[in-house]
Design a protein around this motif. Structure first.
Motif, short mmCIF file in Angstrom:
data_model
loop_
_atom_site.label_atom_id
_atom_site.label_comp_id
_atom_site.label_asym_id
_atom_site.label_seq_id
_atom_site.Cartn_x
_atom_site.Cartn_y
_atom_site.Cartn_z
N UNK A 134 -53.48 12.11 22.32
CA UNK A 134 -52.46 11.09 22.47
C UNK A 134 -52.42 10.65 23.93
N UNK A 135 -52.30 9.36 24.13
CA UNK A 135 -52.28 8.83 25.48
C UNK A 135 -50.85 8.56 25.91
N UNK A 183 -62.64 7.23 26.85
CA UNK A 183 -61.17 7.16 26.81
C UNK A 183 -60.54 8.38 27.48
N UNK A 184 -61.11 9.55 27.20
CA UNK A 184 -60.59 10.78 27.80
C UNK A 184 -60.75 10.74 29.32
N UNK A 185 -61.89 10.24 29.78
CA UNK A 185 -62.12 10.14 31.22
C UNK A 185 -61.10 9.20 31.87
N UNK A 186 -60.85 8.07 31.24
CA UNK A 186 -59.86 7.12 31.78
C UNK A 186 -58.48 7.75 31.85
N UNK A 187 -58.11 8.50 30.83
CA UNK A 187 -56.83 9.20 30.83
C UNK A 187 -56.80 10.26 31.93
N UNK A 188 -57.92 10.96 32.12
CA UNK A 188 -58.01 12.00 33.15
C UNK A 188 -57.81 11.39 34.54
N UNK A 189 -58.37 10.22 34.77
CA UNK A 189 -58.21 9.55 36.07
C UNK A 189 -56.73 9.24 36.31
N UNK A 207 -60.63 17.99 30.78
CA UNK A 207 -61.84 18.45 31.47
C UNK A 207 -62.61 19.42 30.59
N UNK A 208 -61.89 20.38 29.98
CA UNK A 208 -62.55 21.34 29.08
C UNK A 208 -63.24 20.63 27.92
N UNK A 209 -62.54 19.65 27.36
CA UNK A 209 -63.09 18.90 26.23
C UNK A 209 -64.35 18.14 26.64
N UNK A 210 -64.30 17.50 27.80
CA UNK A 210 -65.46 16.75 28.28
C UNK A 210 -66.62 17.69 28.61
N UNK A 211 -66.31 18.83 29.21
CA UNK A 211 -67.36 19.78 29.56
C UNK A 211 -68.01 20.42 28.34
#
Length: 80
Positions: A2-3, A37-43, A22-26
């Protein structure tokens, strides 16, 4: 994922969400579109956390005792 807008989160909640992303992306088990999308949210979360830390630092003061025994406060030097 969820964003949720970072401004609606506490620092700790935002940091936890950032760590989970980060864990999910790694893990490498996420689809490309979801990863973007996850990266954009992480930023956004990273920027939010940095702003919260900077604001907290501005509120913190160093307590000093002068050679005459007087107690005073002064701002902490900026973080590097």
């Amino acid at each position: 994922m969820t964003e949720e807008e970072p401004k609606e989160l506490s620092f700790e909640e935002a940091l936890l969400k950032l760590e989970n992303i980060v864990r999910e992306l790694e893990s490498g088990r996420i689809k490309l579109d979801d990863a973007v999308s996850a990266y954009e949210q992480a930023v956004k979360l990273k920027q939010f956390c940095e702003k919260k830390l900077q604001a907290a630092q501005l509120k913190i003061e160093k307590i000093e005792v002068t050679p005459t025994g007087e107690i005073k406060t002064s701002p902490l030097p900026p973080m590097e």
